[in-house]
Motif scaffolding. Sequence first.
Motif, short mmCIF file in Angstrom:
data_model
loop_
_atom_site.label_atom_id
_atom_site.label_comp_id
_atom_site.label_asym_id
_atom_site.label_seq_id
_atom_site.Cartn_x
_atom_site.Cartn_y
_atom_site.Cartn_z
N LEU A 50 6.72 22.69 11.84
CA LEU A 50 6.01 20.43 12.49
C LEU A 50 4.93 20.91 12.59
O LEU A 50 4.13 19.73 12.69
N TYR A 51 4.12 22.40 12.30
CA TYR A 51 2.91 22.14 13.10
C TYR A 51 1.55 23.27 11.96
O TYR A 51 0.91 23.27 12.72
N TRP A 52 2.38 23.56 10.75
CA TRP A 52 1.69 24.14 9.67
C TRP A 52 0.46 22.96 9.41
O TRP A 52 0.34 21.71 9.98
N LYS A 53 -0.84 23.37 8.59
CA LYS A 53 -2.18 22.19 8.14
C LYS A 53 -1.86 21.74 6.89
O LYS A 53 -2.18 20.67 7.26
N THR A 54 -0.62 22.32 6.50
CA THR A 54 -0.30 21.57 5.06
C THR A 54 0.82 20.56 5.12
O THR A 54 2.59 20.31 5.88
N THR A 55 0.15 19.55 4.71
CA THR A 55 1.19 17.93 5.62
C THR A 55 2.38 17.80 4.33
O THR A 55 3.12 17.99 4.89
N SER A 56 2.11 18.44 3.24
CA SER A 56 3.80 18.32 2.53
C SER A 56 5.11 19.32 3.09
O SER A 56 5.57 18.64 3.09
N VAL A 57 4.33 20.58 3.42
CA VAL A 57 5.41 20.86 4.21
C VAL A 57 5.78 20.15 5.77
O VAL A 57 7.32 20.33 5.98
N VAL A 58 4.79 19.72 6.73
CA VAL A 58 5.56 18.94 7.93
C VAL A 58 6.24 17.96 7.16
O VAL A 58 7.17 17.39 8.08
N LEU B 253 3.67 14.68 17.55
CA LEU B 253 3.05 14.48 15.98
C LEU B 253 2.81 13.27 15.86
O LEU B 253 1.93 12.79 14.99
N VAL B 254 2.73 11.93 17.04
CA VAL B 254 2.50 10.82 16.45
C VAL B 254 1.00 10.80 16.79
O VAL B 254 0.44 9.97 16.30
N TRP B 255 0.06 12.05 17.64
CA TRP B 255 -0.70 11.66 17.61
C TRP B 255 -1.83 12.13 16.79
O TRP B 255 -2.14 12.12 17.10
N SER B 256 -1.44 12.53 15.28
CA SER B 256 -1.62 13.59 13.99
C SER B 256 -2.57 12.02 13.37
O SER B 256 -2.85 11.37 13.49
N THR B 257 -3.86 13.15 13.27
CA THR B 257 -4.99 12.38 12.75
C THR B 257 -4.42 12.52 11.32
O THR B 257 -4.70 10.63 10.77
N ASP B 258 -3.77 13.00 10.83
CA ASP B 258 -3.16 12.41 9.89
C ASP B 258 -1.97 11.43 9.16
O ASP B 258 -1.28 11.57 10.07
N ALA B 259 -2.32 10.16 8.73
CA ALA B 259 -1.53 9.01 8.76
C ALA B 259 -0.46 9.68 8.10
O ALA B 259 0.70 8.70 8.37
N ALA B 260 -0.46 10.61 7.12
CA ALA B 260 1.05 10.52 6.42
C ALA B 260 2.15 10.80 7.02
O ALA B 260 2.89 10.90 7.76
N ILE B 261 1.38 11.75 8.24
CA ILE B 261 2.78 13.10 9.24
C ILE B 261 2.62 11.72 10.01
O ILE B 261 3.71 12.26 10.81
#
Length: 1299
Positions: A585-593, A621-629
Amino acid sequence: LLPQIMMSWDFFVPVCVGDLVKTGGINQYVVQDVVSPKQLPSHLNSFKAALRSQGPLCILEHFDTGYTVLQHCHKVDMSVKEDTLELLIQVVSGLSVSLPSLLLNASLSAPDRKEQLNAVKMSVFLLCKLTEILESDSYRQSIKGKAAGEGLLQWDSERETVLQALTQLLQLDIRSLWSLSLVEEEFISCVTCCCYKLLENPTISHVKNKPTRDAIIHLLGVQVKKYNHLLGASVKVIQLLQHFEQLSSVCAQAVSVWSTEYGVKAIVGEVMREIGQKSSEELAREGSGVKAFSSFLSELGTLVPDTMIPNISVLLTHLEGESPSLRVAVCEVLGEVLVRVLSGDGLDESGRADRDRFMDTLQEHLHDTHSYVRARVLQVYTRIVNSKALPLNRYSEVMGLAVGRLMDKSINVVKSAIQLLAAFIAHNPYSCKLSSADLKKPLEKEMDKLRELRERLQENAPVAVIKASELWAAMEPELLLTVRAELEPTSEGEQQEREEDEVGEEDDRATAVQIAQFLRPDQDTSEIREDLPSTPQKERAGDGGKEGVEESELKKQEMLLQYLKDTESFALQVERAIAVINTMLYWKTTSVVQEAVQFCVTVCEFSVANSLTGVRKMLPLVWSTDAAIKDAVVQAYRRLYLNPQGDNTRAKAQTLVDSLSELMVDASLGTIQCLEEIEFFGGGSSLQSTVVQVLWERFTGKRETSSLHRRAAVLLLGMAREVVLSNLDTLCSVALGEKLTEDFLLARDSVITICNITDHVRQCKGAPFRLPQDNQLFTCLTQAIAEGVYTLSLEWKNVAVRLLYFLSESPDQLCSRLLQRCSRLLLDQIAEGGEMLANKDVSQLPVPAVSCVSLAQLLSLCGCVAFWQVSHLERSVSTELRRRRGETEEREEKAKVPSPANDSSVEEELGLMGASAEDTEAELIRKICETELLAGKKEENLLCSFLPLLVRVCSSPGRYCHPQLTTAACLALSQYMMISPSVCEEHIRLLFTVLERSSLPVVRANAIIGLGDLTVRFPNILEPWTQNLYTRLSDENPAVRQTAVTVLTQLVLKDVLKVKGQVSEVAVLLIDPQTHIASLALNFFNELASKDNAIYNLLPDIISRLSDPERAMNEEDFHTIMKQLFSYITKERQTESLVEKLCQRFRTAKTERQWCDLAVSLSLLSMCERGLKRLQECWECYSDKLTETGVYQPLLSITAKLRRGAKPQLKVQVEEFEKRLTAVHTRGLENVESPEMETKRPEGAGSSQARPSVSSCHDDSFVTPKPTRKSSKKAVITFSSDEEEEEEGICTVRKCNLF
């Protein structure tokens, strides 16, 4: 007479169009009249007239006109071609209408048959050739940028008309027109070549051309079925795939139609054999053809999987080939066969064998060398599982393989494995709600029951009867001895007699037959049975029915036990998969997350045991900077909790509240903030209002519920802010009323809820939301704190005091009275203790007069008041002053009407006045903290009264050794030091002494937290003490280490602390035995790597400190740390610079271990050509150490890495360098540095020339070039850890301490 003359010839379809004007054989038609393009319109008019009068047979007379159009196709106008095409279509269509009746006429004469045959050949030939010409013209025009229909109107629709006319004609049984019904190959090729020409159009696979595509397929289908075009079609399909990759789906569709609608199933086998016979060398040459073959097979597998089974063995050879796309295609074909053909329980033995064989093949390729194949095979298994085609006995094995693929290096494989595991859970035949721990007891119970059944059957079993095999095993040794003694010869004479006498051999065979007959079990059995005593079987002959029932129960029990074992195995695999995927859940790859989030949703929807673990873990992860995650997590929670099941609104609300309550049980403040970000109560629907009503009922106790769910209800109500603010009195009376002592946790959560709501309100603009001091909330709160000051936890008091400062109009007065009240209670306790001591001998009393716990609680309350008093002044008071100043300025601006000429000066003046006012307000707040909070009369300011007591407790750990008292005093002292710089400077040494010498881990941890806050508030005061903070990273207690690395991470990443060489202590935590501490250290370096050159600048000092002999770090640990740190060095210039820095440090390294550490560090760099050049230039730095294996082997590994994929020129340099390394290692430096290997310097290459490059030296010249500038003093080579990247080709010389 004319038709008879005409029919004396035969029309032969030519291979080349020009052949028709050449003199042919006997009775062969030859074109006589090829007119000029100008004469064509008149001849076409004659053609039209003849067509109207004579019908389609007019082609016999006007064939030369059509042929002329073909000859002059590039010269005639497009209108001529269009008219000719229309006439030819009419001729072919006319033949399709007239021929059926003629073909049914058995009395058709030979001349008439020849006439019709020639007409068919001529018309089809002309139409096909003209179609090819028009198709080429259309393609050329599209390439030039013109619309395809500009020159030829509506060619797409006309093309479809041509195909329909040809299909209609060829569907007739026109083979009878030929002699012996043998249609010549040229006629068939004429039609098929036209079809294949149309298929070569790049746009034929587009959706708009589907009618044309279907018409071509059906026309070719007629050729395959009726005109023996099977082999030709299979070869042509292969050729099309080799040259036109876009035709893979079209060819698959064509082969499918031919095998199903036209019944030519052999075409599938032919094409498969053609592909299967392709060798690896051929496939390697074809390039794009391999992709087309792969796509074709995959598409064909989805269309006709059952037809492919008989010939699938020819494709299996490609599974061992080098093409990954072909391996994928074969595996996908196997998957389609397993899903659509070899599935279900009705398979025969052959089908089951094929299914198992195909399953084994797929499992093998889960470990394929190519990641693309592994990923696609996992997707094939996902389809198999979703289609419920996987046999039950393979569930555990395949799932274990899928869990193993979660560790794959390829991201696509990992994603596919997650999808497969989600499919397993969604379609599993077991009970997912049970965990492996819950299954142990039922499994043991059923095993005991099975054991009892077996024992009962053994007791009731008949007397053991000797089996025939056992009887034979007992008789065999003795029988062999007898046979050998009787039948084998004992002397040479007997041997000779036996060889001469065949009759004797026959007698021996007769004897053996007799022995076998005596051994038959049915001989004399009646006599034997008469002599035997009666057996239990005879006595229990009537119990056969009972034994049958018991055997049936035994079989059922065995099946139940096997089911439970399979369920337990499945549950273990699921738990293992959940544990691994939760970490993703905390990997750097967005698609894996995103895949991991979807998996967590799936396991939760199917009520898998421990499924809430992942759901809770992904919440931050609701605070993630990645909008997709962030969007994936928000949608996941709304999908899980905002779509409740129920018959009515009330039932749905009850379900939703139950689900959310499970999340809120034991939820931290961070979890609550994350849930608020999702906005569960954002809408105003009837369901939301019903949910709020249910929550109020739970909180107030109208419905019986547990204390945990009551606390969850009040926390959930906090998300509906307006509802709580409007019912604040109800909240206070329930949570802080008479039943406060019964449930302090409910009161704490209620206060937290109110604090969060008021904090949100305070952030809004406008007048602050405050309540009068006599409000019921403050009355209940102060009474609860005062009466429970000795029983309430520190967290509760901190939240309560925070609420007082958030909502009260005069919180300082309220808290002052609260401290007075609590102090009075403490004095009363002292008085009571004095009365007790008056009647006893003080010297014999082992306990102090004042309870240490009571004093600790009072001191912790003082610390909370001090902290929130400072926060109140700097946040609330400062904000209010700023707001009032802003309102005043607005009123003044409205009152004044400045002239336009002075606008700019007024604005500047206002800006300066605003800045000055802010400085004045800040100075006022600082002065209050400095002079009023801890100064003045002690009667008026109780905070300053407790400071000496705090200092005394902290400075006398031997006298005040109670753990709780020491902990509270240390924390309160750090909170007092936040008030002013003078207090901080006065007691900073004492706090660090407590940090160093305290024996209590909790005290050391609290001291680190307090010092972290002080570092943010007073950085200049704390700067000289930074080293002492880093020291706690090596504390013996894991909790202290964890606190230290967390605090230092925040300070460093927020640029409060400057990163220095002490960061090596954080690097040591990368190998900490506590995994959570190691992960925190890893996160520190991950975040630090985002800062420009931070790790690059620190690496030399880190290596120096970790390789220091006094530290004595294990080699393996050093390698692990360095491997992680060097993974952040990705720039080529950084690598080049580090190579030089590390090589220069060989000069000052004193021990062999330091040499080895430097060599290992060099080997961990991502070496490039420039790095190798710099390594060669620094040869003198390390060449004398190469005799050590620990130095030689890492440097040798650098050459191995550089050799992979290197260009020829670089490869030569690498090999030369490797030879030089090996020579020095084996023979020593003095034996290698011989005159013949030294560099011959050119004349005049002395002082003024630039340093020569490595490539300009001789082969074995790796001597470090001398510096270009002359200097009277010898340069001292030292380096700074804070230096920036050097310019290319310049070696910077600086100072620092080495090792």
